[in-house]
Design a protein around this motif. Sequence first.
Motif, short mmCIF file in Angstrom:
data_model
loop_
_atom_site.label_atom_id
_atom_site.label_comp_id
_atom_site.label_asym_id
_atom_site.label_seq_id
_atom_site.Cartn_x
_atom_site.Cartn_y
_atom_site.Cartn_z
N PHE A 150 52.97 27.86 90.95
CA PHE A 150 51.79 28.69 90.23
C PHE A 150 51.51 28.11 88.85
CE2 PHE A 150 49.62 32.10 92.39
CZ PHE A 150 50.65 32.38 93.56
N ARG A 151 52.55 27.72 88.03
CA ARG A 151 52.38 27.24 86.62
C ARG A 151 51.71 25.77 86.88
NH1 ARG A 151 55.17 28.73 82.10
NH2 ARG A 151 55.38 26.80 81.24
N LYS A 152 52.13 25.09 88.00
CA LYS A 152 51.27 23.68 88.02
C LYS A 152 49.99 24.11 88.45
CE LYS A 152 55.15 21.20 89.59
NZ LYS A 152 55.80 20.97 90.82
N LEU A 153 49.64 25.25 89.11
CA LEU A 153 48.47 25.65 89.69
C LEU A 153 47.40 25.82 88.51
CD1 LEU A 153 46.45 26.18 92.29
CD2 LEU A 153 47.79 28.41 92.30
N THR A 154 47.96 26.62 87.65
CA THR A 154 47.06 27.06 86.62
C THR A 154 47.23 26.60 85.22
OG1 THR A 154 48.82 28.93 86.08
CG2 THR A 154 47.02 29.40 88.04
N HIS A 155 48.12 25.71 84.81
CA HIS A 155 48.39 25.62 83.43
C HIS A 155 47.74 24.16 83.02
CE1 HIS A 155 51.63 28.33 82.11
NE2 HIS A 155 50.81 28.89 82.73
N PHE A 156 47.15 24.22 81.84
CA PHE A 156 46.37 23.16 81.28
C PHE A 156 47.00 22.81 79.72
CE2 PHE A 156 43.62 26.50 81.14
CZ PHE A 156 43.20 26.66 79.96
N ASP A 157 46.68 21.77 79.45
CA ASP A 157 46.82 21.36 78.14
C ASP A 157 45.77 21.93 77.00
OD1 ASP A 157 49.08 19.89 79.01
OD2 ASP A 157 48.64 17.85 78.47
N ASP A 158 46.36 21.81 75.87
CA ASP A 158 45.31 22.17 74.38
C ASP A 158 44.07 21.30 74.48
OD1 ASP A 158 45.82 24.24 73.39
OD2 ASP A 158 47.70 23.58 72.22
N LEU A 159 43.11 21.61 74.05
CA LEU A 159 42.08 20.97 73.96
C LEU A 159 42.32 19.67 72.60
CD1 LEU A 159 39.24 20.55 75.00
CD2 LEU A 159 38.48 22.25 72.95
N GLY A 160 42.07 18.37 73.14
CA GLY A 160 42.10 17.29 71.99
C GLY A 160 40.79 17.26 71.35
N PRO A 161 40.48 16.17 70.59
CA PRO A 161 39.05 16.19 70.01
C PRO A 161 38.00 16.02 70.99
CG PRO A 161 40.45 13.83 69.85
CD PRO A 161 41.28 14.86 70.43
N LEU A 162 36.99 16.67 70.35
CA LEU A 162 35.47 16.74 71.36
C LEU A 162 34.70 15.53 70.62
CD1 LEU A 162 34.93 20.44 71.79
CD2 LEU A 162 35.73 18.86 73.48
N GLU A 163 34.79 14.33 71.15
CA GLU A 163 33.67 13.48 70.68
C GLU A 163 32.37 13.73 71.07
OE1 GLU A 163 35.19 9.59 72.41
OE2 GLU A 163 37.28 9.96 72.07
#
Lengths: 308, 308
Positions: free
Chosen positions: A294-307
Amino acid sequence: MSLLVVGSVALDSVETPFGQKEDVLGGSATYFSTSASFFTPARIVAVVGEDFPEAHVSFLKGRGIDLEGLTRVPGRTFRWKGRYGYELNEAKTLDTQLNVFQTFSPELPAAYRDTPYVFLGNIHPELQARVVDQVRSPKLVAADTMNFWIQGSREALLKTLQRVNLLFVNDAEARQLAGEHNVVKAARAILGMGPQRVVIKRGEYGALLFEKDHVFACPAFPLAEVFDPTGAGDTFAGGFMGALATATSDIDSTVLRRAMVMGSVMASFTVEKFSLERLREVTHPEIRARFAEFRKLTHFDDLGPLER
Amino acid sequence: MSLLVVGSVALDSVETPFGQKEDVLGGSATYFSTSASFFTPARIVAVVGEDFPEAHVSFLKGRGIDLEGLTRVPGRTFRWKGRYGYELNEAKTLDTQLNVFQTFSPELPAAYRDTPYVFLGNIHPELQARVVDQVRSPKLVAADTMNFWIQGSREALLKTLQRVNLLFVNDAEARQLAGEHNVVKAARAILGMGPQRVVIKRGEYGALLFEKDHVFACPAFPLAEVFDPTGAGDTFAGGFMGALATATSDIDSTVLRRAMVMGSVMASFTVEKFSLERLREVTHPEIRARFAEFRKLTHFDDLGPLER
C-alpha cells in the motif's frame, strides 16, 4: 487493548459470477472480530440458533475471540442470501431470514463493560444505543449503519450518532444521511451530527477518512481477482479498529491513517475468496507485506523544481 | 523540454446544476496546452474557424503556447454542447457540430518535428498515427481515445496503440478496449497492445497508473464544490505530460508518480470553475500548495509493531 463488537453472526448463501456457496459463515460481527483478532483481543456480543455449526464456534475461539457474549438460543440462525454481478460493488439481496436475530437485544457480560474500543455493527440504532448504555467510559465508540435505518429510523439514528465517535458508511449512505450529493459536504454534515470522524467506504475505489481538519484517502488494493465482496466493509472496520487498539499513542491523525490502511489491507484479503476462507489462512507476514504494498501504491516524492 | 499536443480547439456550451455558459473556450488541445504551459513550453496543432475569438488566441499566446500549428480556415469552429447532472462524472452530449474540425488533418510545422513529448488528443486513430509519422524520435508519445473509436475504428486504434508509449483512458473505455471488466486485468491487456504505461482515469475517484511491474493510485482532490468537470481529463493529461517534460532524469516510476499527482492537481483546479476560468488565474504557489496537500491526503507512516 480489547475491542468489543456487537452485530450479526450469520449463515450466508452467496452467488457471484465466479461460483456459489450455501450456508457459509458470515455476519458483521464474524468478519469484524476475525479481522480485528489479528491485532488485538476481540469480544463478540451476538446471537445464533441451534443450527449454528460448532465448527464455526471453534474457529472463532481458535482466533482467540472471547465468545462469552455469543448466546445460542432456540430457533434458526440469521440467514442472508445475495447475488453479485460483475460490478461486484453491491449485492442484490435475494432473501433475508432474521430468525433468532429478530429478537436480538444485546446484553453485555459484566466482563465486557470496560472494553475500551467498541464497534456497533449494523443493527437498529436503538440497540446500538443500548450497547453504549452498558459500557463504562470507552476510549472510542464506532458504528456502522445502512440505508434501512437512515430512512426508517432516522430520529433514533441521529440520537445514537450523538454518542458515537466514528461512523463507517458507504458513499451512498453518507449522501442519504446528510442529504448532500457532494461527498465532502456530506462528510462535513455528518461531522456536525456527533461523530468526530467519519470513514466513507467506496468499494473498489477505496475509502476516505474525514476529521475536522484532515482528510485521508486510501485506495482499495488493485486486485485482478475479486471473488466475493461479502464482508469487505466489516473486515475493513475490524482491521481499522484492531490497528487502532494496538496504538500506543493517542488517537491522532497518524494512528488513524495507519488504521485506514490496515482496514484496506484486511478487506483486500477477504474479497479474494468466499466467506472467511482467506481470513482463515492469511498470516501476519502476508499482512505486513500488503501494508508495505500500500505504501508503494500511494507514496510519491516531494516536488522538485518546476521549470518553464 | 517542449511538448506537442494535437487535438481540438472548441467553443463549448455547458450546463451544470450550478449554472450554464454559451460558446466558452474549450477543446482537448486548449485544456491540455494551458495546463502543460505551467511547466514546459507547449505547442498546438489544431484548427479553428473564422468565428474563433481573437481574445482566445491572445490568451493562449499569453500562456507562452506556440500557435504556429493552429490554423484558421473558412467556416465555423468546432462546437460541443453538453449537460451534467449532480453526478458530474459524465456529460450528456446535447449537440456536436464538427464544423472545420470535420476535415482536420494534422500537419506539423517543420519546427515541431523534433518535439520530444507528444500528446495525441482524442481524434481519429488514423490521424493520431499521421502525427506520429511526422515526429522524429520523440522521447514519449501519449494518446487519449474514447468509446467512439474503440467501437467504430478498433483496427486503426490497435495499429496506433503499437506506436504509443502511454495511453490515457477512463475506466469504462479501458474495460471496453480490453474486453475485461476487472480494471487490473483490463490494464494488463492494454499493456499487451503496445503502450508501456496506461493511466486509467476514474473521475472523482482519482486515477491509476499501470506499468509492467508497478501500480500507482492517486486520488482525486476532495472538493466540496465541483463546478464544471469539462476538460478535467485533458487538464490532467496536460499537467501529467508537463511535469514529465520537466524531469531531469529518465522516465522512471518516481517521475511518473509525480506526473500523476501533478495531473490530479491541475484537474482539481479546472473543475472549480467553468471552462478555463480557474486555469486562467491559478498561480505556481497555488499549484505547489495543492501538490503538498496531495501528500497530506495520501501519505502514512510505516507500520509499527502489531500487538496481539
